[in-house]
Design a protein around this motif. Structure first.
Motif, PDB file in Angstrom:
ATOM      1  N   GLY A  51     -12.898  51.480  14.222  1.00  9.15           N
ATOM      2  CA  GLY A  51     -13.501  50.983  14.220  1.00  9.15           C
ATOM      3  C   GLY A  51     -14.237  51.447  15.636  1.00  9.15           C
ATOM      4  N   ASP A 106     -12.947  49.247  19.313  1.00  6.32           N
ATOM      5  CA  ASP A 106     -14.562  48.806  19.918  1.00  6.32           C
ATOM      6  C   ASP A 106     -14.706  47.698  20.186  1.00  6.32           C
ATOM      7  OD1 ASP A 106     -12.948  47.550  17.666  1.00  6.32           O
ATOM      8  OD2 ASP A 106     -14.038  47.970  15.911  1.00  6.32           O
ATOM      9  N   GLY A 163     -20.343  51.723  14.150  1.00 14.00           N
ATOM     10  CA  GLY A 163     -18.760  51.761  14.441  1.00 14.00           C
ATOM     11  C   GLY A 163     -18.344  50.489  13.658  1.00 14.00           C
ATOM     12  N   LEU A 164     -18.751  50.081  14.020  1.00 16.41           N
ATOM     13  CA  LEU A 164     -17.960  48.487  13.799  1.00 16.41           C
ATOM     14  C   LEU A 164     -19.113  47.791  11.918  1.00 16.41           C
ATOM     15  CD1 LEU A 164     -18.829  47.725  17.228  1.00 16.41           C
ATOM     16  CD2 LEU A 164     -17.090  46.451  16.262  1.00 16.41           C
ATOM     17  N   ASP A 165     -17.364  46.935  11.600  1.00 20.48           N
ATOM     18  CA  ASP A 165     -18.083  47.073   9.947  1.00 20.48           C
ATOM     19  C   ASP A 165     -17.671  46.121   9.603  1.00 20.48           C
ATOM     20  OD1 ASP A 165     -15.395  46.729  10.328  1.00 20.48           O
ATOM     21  OD2 ASP A 165     -15.184  46.746   8.596  1.00 20.48           O
ATOM     22  N   ARG A 171     -21.036  50.192   9.378  1.00 19.48           N
ATOM     23  CA  ARG A 171     -20.859  51.377  10.694  1.00 19.48           C
ATOM     24  C   ARG A 171     -21.593  52.497  11.192  1.00 19.48           C
ATOM     25  NH1 ARG A 171     -14.915  50.052  11.161  1.00 19.48           N
ATOM     26  NH2 ARG A 171     -14.111  49.870   9.122  1.00 19.48           N
TER      27      ARG A 171
END
Ligand code: XMP
Ligand code: MG
Length: 180
Positions: A51, A106, A163-165, A171
Protein backbone atom coordinates in the motif's frame (compact mmCIF):
# COMPACT_ATOMS: atom_id res chain seq x y z
CA UNK A 1 -8.71 15.60 -18.63
CA UNK A 2 -11.31 15.86 -15.86
CA UNK A 3 -10.95 12.97 -13.38
CA UNK A 4 -13.96 10.99 -12.17
CA UNK A 5 -15.38 11.95 -8.78
CA UNK A 6 -17.01 8.54 -8.55
CA UNK A 7 -15.23 5.28 -9.37
CA UNK A 8 -16.14 1.64 -9.27
CA UNK A 9 -13.62 -0.88 -7.95
CA UNK A 10 -14.83 -4.44 -8.43
CA UNK A 11 -18.32 -4.53 -6.87
CA UNK A 12 -18.03 -1.33 -4.79
CA UNK A 13 -18.49 2.38 -5.49
CA UNK A 14 -16.20 5.12 -4.15
CA UNK A 15 -16.34 8.92 -4.18
CA UNK A 16 -13.29 11.18 -4.22
CA UNK A 17 -12.40 12.31 -0.68
CA UNK A 18 -8.78 13.53 -0.64
CA UNK A 19 -7.43 15.28 -3.72
CA UNK A 20 -4.00 14.80 -5.20
CA UNK A 21 -3.29 18.41 -4.33
CA UNK A 22 -4.11 17.92 -0.65
CA UNK A 23 -2.02 14.75 -0.53
CA UNK A 24 0.98 16.48 -2.11
CA UNK A 25 0.69 19.42 0.31
CA UNK A 26 0.46 17.20 3.37
CA UNK A 27 3.38 15.04 2.22
CA UNK A 28 5.51 18.14 1.78
CA UNK A 29 4.60 19.32 5.28
CA UNK A 30 5.54 15.96 6.82
CA UNK A 31 8.79 15.75 4.82
CA UNK A 32 9.81 19.19 6.08
CA UNK A 33 9.23 18.00 9.66
CA UNK A 34 11.34 14.89 9.07
CA UNK A 35 14.10 16.94 7.44
CA UNK A 36 14.16 19.14 10.54
CA UNK A 37 13.81 16.41 13.16
CA UNK A 38 16.45 14.16 11.59
CA UNK A 39 19.01 16.82 10.77
CA UNK A 40 22.52 15.34 11.08
CA UNK A 41 21.15 11.77 10.99
CA UNK A 42 21.01 9.13 8.29
CA UNK A 43 17.62 7.47 8.64
CA UNK A 44 16.52 4.16 7.12
CA UNK A 45 13.02 4.37 5.69
CA UNK A 46 11.10 1.10 5.74
CA UNK A 47 8.14 1.25 3.40
CA UNK A 48 5.43 -1.31 4.09
CA UNK A 49 4.33 -2.95 0.84
CA UNK A 50 2.10 -2.98 -1.04
CA UNK A 51 0.00 0.00 0.00
CA UNK A 52 2.74 2.54 0.70
CA UNK A 53 4.62 2.35 -2.60
CA UNK A 54 3.27 5.60 -4.06
CA UNK A 55 3.41 7.47 -0.75
CA UNK A 56 7.02 6.32 -0.23
CA UNK A 57 8.01 7.44 -3.73
CA UNK A 58 6.49 10.89 -3.27
CA UNK A 59 7.73 11.42 0.29
CA UNK A 60 11.27 10.31 -0.38
CA UNK A 61 11.70 12.88 -3.14
CA UNK A 62 10.95 15.60 -0.56
CA UNK A 63 13.61 14.30 1.87
CA UNK A 64 16.95 16.04 1.64
CA UNK A 65 18.81 13.97 4.24
CA UNK A 66 21.31 11.24 3.41
CA UNK A 67 19.04 8.20 3.72
CA UNK A 68 18.30 4.64 2.64
CA UNK A 69 15.03 2.96 1.85
CA UNK A 70 14.00 -0.66 2.01
CA UNK A 71 10.65 -2.31 1.31
CA UNK A 72 9.10 -4.80 3.68
CA UNK A 73 5.96 -6.86 3.54
CA UNK A 74 3.57 -7.60 6.36
CA UNK A 75 -0.10 -8.18 5.66
CA UNK A 76 -2.97 -8.33 8.14
CA UNK A 77 -5.90 -7.33 6.02
CA UNK A 78 -8.44 -8.94 3.72
CA UNK A 79 -11.42 -7.35 1.99
CA UNK A 80 -12.80 -4.30 3.78
CA UNK A 81 -12.29 -5.15 7.45
CA UNK A 82 -9.18 -5.78 9.52
CA UNK A 83 -8.86 -9.46 10.42
CA UNK A 84 -6.35 -8.99 13.18
CA UNK A 85 -4.27 -11.88 11.84
CA UNK A 86 -0.69 -10.82 11.47
CA UNK A 87 2.16 -12.18 9.37
CA UNK A 88 5.89 -11.77 9.71
CA UNK A 89 7.99 -8.87 8.46
CA UNK A 90 9.72 -10.07 5.30
CA UNK A 91 12.27 -8.54 2.97
CA UNK A 92 14.22 -6.39 5.43
CA UNK A 93 17.47 -6.62 3.48
CA UNK A 94 19.28 -4.00 5.52
CA UNK A 95 21.08 -3.91 8.89
CA UNK A 96 19.15 -1.50 11.11
CA UNK A 97 21.33 -1.93 14.21
CA UNK A 98 21.94 1.52 15.74
CA UNK A 99 20.16 3.21 12.84
CA UNK A 100 17.21 5.60 13.14
CA UNK A 101 14.27 3.88 11.43
CA UNK A 102 11.21 5.58 9.94
CA UNK A 103 8.39 3.22 8.98
CA UNK A 104 6.31 4.38 6.02
CA UNK A 105 2.76 3.03 6.12
CA UNK A 106 -0.26 3.77 3.95
CA UNK A 107 -2.87 3.67 6.69
CA UNK A 108 -3.05 2.92 10.41
CA UNK A 109 -6.39 1.39 11.31
CA UNK A 110 -6.46 -0.73 14.51
CA UNK A 111 -2.72 -0.13 14.91
CA UNK A 112 -2.06 -3.86 15.37
CA UNK A 113 0.10 -4.08 12.25
CA UNK A 114 2.36 -1.23 13.37
CA UNK A 115 2.54 -2.46 16.97
CA UNK A 116 3.63 -5.89 15.75
CA UNK A 117 6.13 -4.46 13.31
CA UNK A 118 7.72 -2.28 15.99
CA UNK A 119 8.05 -5.28 18.33
CA UNK A 120 9.77 -7.24 15.56
CA UNK A 121 12.13 -4.43 14.54
CA UNK A 122 13.12 -3.66 18.14
CA UNK A 123 14.79 -7.08 18.33
CA UNK A 124 17.40 -5.75 15.90
CA UNK A 125 18.31 -2.83 18.19
CA UNK A 126 17.70 0.19 15.95
CA UNK A 127 18.66 3.58 17.44
CA UNK A 128 15.01 4.69 17.20
CA UNK A 129 11.77 3.86 15.42
CA UNK A 130 9.20 6.41 14.24
CA UNK A 131 5.95 5.80 12.40
CA UNK A 132 5.12 7.94 9.39
CA UNK A 133 1.70 7.19 7.94
CA UNK A 134 -0.22 8.72 5.09
CA UNK A 135 -3.60 8.13 6.77
CA UNK A 136 -4.81 7.40 10.28
CA UNK A 137 -8.26 6.34 11.47
CA UNK A 138 -8.07 7.55 15.11
CA UNK A 139 -11.45 6.09 16.08
CA UNK A 140 -10.30 2.58 15.16
CA UNK A 141 -7.05 2.47 17.19
CA UNK A 142 -7.00 -0.55 19.52
CA UNK A 143 -3.47 -0.22 20.89
CA UNK A 144 -1.42 2.60 22.33
CA UNK A 145 0.66 3.75 19.41
CA UNK A 146 2.84 6.80 19.05
CA UNK A 147 2.30 7.97 15.46
CA UNK A 148 4.86 10.75 15.11
CA UNK A 149 4.09 11.70 11.51
CA UNK A 150 0.63 11.57 9.97
CA UNK A 151 -0.40 13.30 6.76
CA UNK A 152 -4.14 13.05 7.31
CA UNK A 153 -6.62 11.72 9.84
CA UNK A 154 -9.76 10.21 8.35
CA UNK A 155 -13.08 8.85 9.64
CA UNK A 156 -13.67 5.13 9.92
CA UNK A 157 -14.59 4.50 6.28
CA UNK A 158 -12.84 2.26 3.79
CA UNK A 159 -10.65 4.12 1.30
CA UNK A 160 -8.83 3.26 -1.92
CA UNK A 161 -6.47 4.95 -4.34
CA UNK A 162 -2.97 6.42 -4.28
CA UNK A 163 -1.58 2.97 -3.49
CA UNK A 164 -4.43 1.70 -1.31
CA UNK A 165 -6.50 -1.15 -2.65
CA UNK A 166 -9.75 -3.01 -2.45
CA UNK A 167 -8.95 -6.67 -3.09
CA UNK A 168 -5.86 -5.70 -5.05
CA UNK A 169 -7.58 -3.17 -7.31
CA UNK A 170 -7.91 0.61 -7.18
CA UNK A 171 -4.31 1.48 -6.31
CA UNK A 172 -3.70 3.41 -9.53
CA UNK A 173 -5.48 6.70 -8.89
CA UNK A 174 -4.01 10.11 -8.06
CA UNK A 175 -6.72 10.98 -5.54
CA UNK A 176 -8.05 8.97 -2.59
CA UNK A 177 -11.64 7.71 -2.68
CA UNK A 178 -14.02 6.69 0.11
CA UNK A 179 -16.57 3.89 -0.12
CA UNK A 180 -20.18 5.05 -0.53
P1 XMP B 1 -4.25 -2.25 11.18
O1 XMP B 1 -5.68 -2.52 11.59
O2 XMP B 1 -3.35 -3.34 11.59
O3 XMP B 1 -4.35 -2.28 9.61
O4 XMP B 1 -3.80 -0.87 11.65
C1 XMP B 1 -3.49 -1.63 8.82
C2 XMP B 1 -3.57 -2.18 7.44
O5 XMP B 1 -4.93 -2.40 7.06
C3 XMP B 1 -5.16 -1.98 5.75
N1 XMP B 1 -6.25 -0.99 5.75
C4 XMP B 1 -6.81 -0.46 4.67
N2 XMP B 1 -6.53 -0.62 3.37
N3 XMP B 1 -8.24 0.91 2.82
C5 XMP B 1 -7.25 0.07 2.45
O6 XMP B 1 -7.00 -0.04 1.25
C6 XMP B 1 -8.57 1.12 4.11
O7 XMP B 1 -9.48 1.91 4.40
C7 XMP B 1 -7.81 0.39 5.08
N4 XMP B 1 -7.88 0.36 6.43
C8 XMP B 1 -6.89 -0.49 6.80
C9 XMP B 1 -3.87 -1.42 5.25
O8 XMP B 1 -3.27 -2.39 4.44
C10 XMP B 1 -3.01 -1.19 6.45
O9 XMP B 1 -1.67 -1.46 6.20
MG1 MG C 1 -0.77 -1.76 4.26
Amino acid sequence: MQRSRIIKVKDKTFAVSISERTLKGQIKRIAEQINRDYEGKKPVFLAVLNGSFIFAADLLREIDLPCEISFVKLASYQGTSSTGTIREVIGLGIDITNRPVIILEDIVDTGLTMAHMIDTLKKQNPASIDICTLLLKPSKLQVKLDVRYCCKQIPDDFVVGYGLDYDGFGRNTKDIYTII
